[in-house]
Enzyme design. Structure first.
Site, PDB file in Angstrom:
ATOM      1  N   GLU A  32       0.837  -1.226   0.022  1.00  0.00           N
ATOM      2  CA  GLU A  32      -0.081   0.020  -0.016  1.00  0.00           C
ATOM      3  C   GLU A  32       0.873   1.234  -0.041  1.00  0.00           C
ATOM      4  O   GLU A  32       1.628   1.417   0.823  1.00  0.00           O
ATOM      5  CB  GLU A  32      -0.731  -0.064   1.547  1.00  0.00           C
ATOM      6  CG  GLU A  32      -1.772   1.163   1.491  1.00  0.00           C
ATOM      7  CD  GLU A  32      -2.643   1.370   2.738  1.00  0.00           C
ATOM      8  OE1 GLU A  32      -1.685   1.012   3.743  1.00  0.00           O
ATOM      9  OE2 GLU A  32      -3.461   1.686   3.118  1.00  0.00           O
ATOM     10  N   HIS A  34       2.469   4.696   0.586  1.00  0.00           N
ATOM     11  CA  HIS A  34       2.437   5.279   2.132  1.00  0.00           C
ATOM     12  C   HIS A  34       3.334   6.833   1.787  1.00  0.00           C
ATOM     13  O   HIS A  34       4.471   6.949   2.462  1.00  0.00           O
ATOM     14  CB  HIS A  34       3.474   4.612   3.108  1.00  0.00           C
ATOM     15  CG  HIS A  34       2.621   3.487   3.821  1.00  0.00           C
ATOM     16  ND1 HIS A  34       2.176   2.436   3.518  1.00  0.00           N
ATOM     17  CD2 HIS A  34       2.085   3.646   5.218  1.00  0.00           C
ATOM     18  CE1 HIS A  34       1.566   1.771   4.269  1.00  0.00           C
ATOM     19  NE2 HIS A  34       1.558   2.672   5.199  1.00  0.00           N
ATOM     20  N   ASP A  43       3.758  -1.234   5.737  1.00  0.00           N
ATOM     21  CA  ASP A  43       2.893  -2.028   6.819  1.00  0.00           C
ATOM     22  C   ASP A  43       3.612  -3.361   7.131  1.00  0.00           C
ATOM     23  O   ASP A  43       3.521  -4.165   8.178  1.00  0.00           O
ATOM     24  CB  ASP A  43       1.570  -2.041   6.595  1.00  0.00           C
ATOM     25  CG  ASP A  43       0.720  -0.747   6.634  1.00  0.00           C
ATOM     26  OD1 ASP A  43       1.489   0.182   6.932  1.00  0.00           O
ATOM     27  OD2 ASP A  43      -0.297  -0.752   5.839  1.00  0.00           O
ATOM     28  N   HIS A 118      -1.539  -3.505   8.896  1.00  0.00           N
ATOM     29  CA  HIS A 118      -2.368  -2.578   8.174  1.00  0.00           C
ATOM     30  C   HIS A 118      -3.709  -2.308   8.755  1.00  0.00           C
ATOM     31  O   HIS A 118      -4.455  -3.615   8.613  1.00  0.00           O
ATOM     32  CB  HIS A 118      -2.417  -3.344   6.892  1.00  0.00           C
ATOM     33  CG  HIS A 118      -3.143  -2.762   5.787  1.00  0.00           C
ATOM     34  ND1 HIS A 118      -2.996  -1.309   5.227  1.00  0.00           N
ATOM     35  CD2 HIS A 118      -4.150  -3.164   5.024  1.00  0.00           C
ATOM     36  CE1 HIS A 118      -3.806  -1.259   4.403  1.00  0.00           C
ATOM     37  NE2 HIS A 118      -4.687  -2.467   4.119  1.00  0.00           N
ATOM     38  N   GLU A 120      -6.697  -1.505   7.600  1.00  0.00           N
ATOM     39  CA  GLU A 120      -7.690  -2.148   6.977  1.00  0.00           C
ATOM     40  C   GLU A 120      -8.115  -3.544   6.920  1.00  0.00           C
ATOM     41  O   GLU A 120      -8.885  -4.202   6.727  1.00  0.00           O
ATOM     42  CB  GLU A 120      -7.721  -1.824   5.499  1.00  0.00           C
ATOM     43  CG  GLU A 120      -8.024  -0.147   5.157  1.00  0.00           C
ATOM     44  CD  GLU A 120      -6.785   0.818   5.276  1.00  0.00           C
ATOM     45  OE1 GLU A 120      -6.091   0.157   6.136  1.00  0.00           O
ATOM     46  OE2 GLU A 120      -6.840   1.753   4.712  1.00  0.00           O
ATOM     47  N   HIS A 174      -1.577   7.475   8.837  1.00  0.00           N
ATOM     48  CA  HIS A 174      -1.192   6.815   7.718  1.00  0.00           C
ATOM     49  C   HIS A 174      -0.172   7.479   7.030  1.00  0.00           C
ATOM     50  O   HIS A 174      -0.018   8.558   6.458  1.00  0.00           O
ATOM     51  CB  HIS A 174      -2.432   6.705   6.571  1.00  0.00           C
ATOM     52  CG  HIS A 174      -1.549   5.870   5.543  1.00  0.00           C
ATOM     53  ND1 HIS A 174      -1.718   4.543   5.564  1.00  0.00           N
ATOM     54  CD2 HIS A 174      -1.603   6.506   4.256  1.00  0.00           C
ATOM     55  CE1 HIS A 174      -1.130   4.102   4.209  1.00  0.00           C
ATOM     56  NE2 HIS A 174      -1.266   5.341   3.264  1.00  0.00           N
ATOM     57  N   GLU A 179       4.521   6.244  11.686  1.00  0.00           N
ATOM     58  CA  GLU A 179       4.953   5.134  10.709  1.00  0.00           C
ATOM     59  C   GLU A 179       6.371   5.405  10.120  1.00  0.00           C
ATOM     60  O   GLU A 179       7.122   4.731   9.845  1.00  0.00           O
ATOM     61  CB  GLU A 179       4.051   4.800   9.262  1.00  0.00           C
ATOM     62  CG  GLU A 179       2.723   4.069   9.669  1.00  0.00           C
ATOM     63  CD  GLU A 179       2.032   3.546   8.796  1.00  0.00           C
ATOM     64  OE1 GLU A 179       1.542   2.464   8.937  1.00  0.00           O
ATOM     65  OE2 GLU A 179       1.656   4.382   8.063  1.00  0.00           O
TER      66      GLU A 179
HETATM   67 ZN   LIG Z   1       0.921   1.972   7.282  1.00  0.00          ZN
END
Ligand SMILES: [Zn+2]
Length: 259
Positions: A32, A34, A43, A118, A120, A174, A179
């Site tokens: 994903e 970032h 992630d 992650h 989601e 995010h 992170e």
């Molecule tokens: Zn992340």
């Protein structure tokens, strides 16, 4: 590379660790975006890093990571439309994780900690645990799983102890301060500090729109400022997170603490 990774061991070594009571840590990540400064595997890298820190603290082996996660959502991950975002449907993710859990059970494993990187993925990991219990068909109480994620082990006091200026709202983190700091501590060669987002971060409305409203997507996919990100804070945060997960797997799964 941690010496606790199952794929790096022989089948015999893994069997010996299981016999000695090692629990299994199953890291689950995503591919994903970032932002322009962090890799797609952020992630995944953080989930594996978390497992490695936990495996230094308790007797545990680390299963091969699930690199694929549920689709990035606009308000939590910047949106699935971004180039490079490759994700699974809910059915596939929960079936995949459940199959791994059931096969581990068939090999004699009775204690697993699922470590998510992650957001989601959260409810589809929960579904995988329920499916595994149904499908393994073991006597009640014989099988025990723990599911968590690094952000579950943080709170305002922890963030204040780790960061000079803690983030305003963790749900917008995010690709942001936390992170980026964790990545600077875990894999700094993949962080591009010269490519930090320069745009504004407007708050989202308190609902989702389907199909996604593309006017909600910002330029980078990062949802909050990165200012102040540093490796020392990231390492301090992950030390606290790993200590807390280790305590939980000792209490809930009977993991044995390393001395
Ligand atoms: Zn992340």
């Amino acid at each position: 590379m941690s010496r606790h990774h199952i794929p790096q061991m022989t089948w015999q070594e893994v069997g010996e660790r299981f016999e000695q009571g090692a629990i299994v840590l199953l890291p689950i990540g995503a591919n994903e975006g970032h932002g322009k400064h962090l890799p797609l595997a952020t992630d995944t890298i953080i989930a594996v890093h978390t497992c490695e820190l936990v495996a230094e603290r308790v007797d545990a082996v680390i299963a091969p990571v699930i690199h694929w996660g549920y689709k990035s959502q606009m308000r939590t991950g910047g949106g699935h439309h971004r180039t490079g975002n490759i994700g699974l449907t809910a059915d596939t993710l929960s079936a995949l994780a459940a199959e791994i859990l059931v096969d581990l059970m068939e090999k004699g494993v009775r204690r697993v900690a699922l470590i998510n990187g992650h957001y989601e993925n959260t409810w589809f990991i929960t579904e995988a645990c329920h499916r595994a219990i149904r499908e393994a068909g073991l006597p009640e109480g014989e099988l025990r799983m723990l599911s968590t994620a690094w952000w579950e082990l943080t709170d305002d006091d922890v963030l204040k102890a780790c960061f000079e200026r803690p983030p305003g709202a963790i749900e917008y983190e995010h690709g942001a301060l936390l992170e980026t700091s964790i990545m600077l501590s875990a894999q700094p060669d993949l962080v591009h500090m010269d490519r930090l987002p320069q745009h504004e971060f407007p708050a989202f409305p308190p609902y989702d729109i389907f199909p996604p409203d593309m006017s909600w997507a910002n330029e980078t996919g990062v949802l909050a400022p990165v200012d102040g990100a540093n490796a020392k804070s990231g390492a301090k945060l992950m030390t606290i997170v790993a200590d807390r997960i280790a305590e939980a797997v000792i209490k809930e799964l009977g993991a044995i603490r390393r001395v």
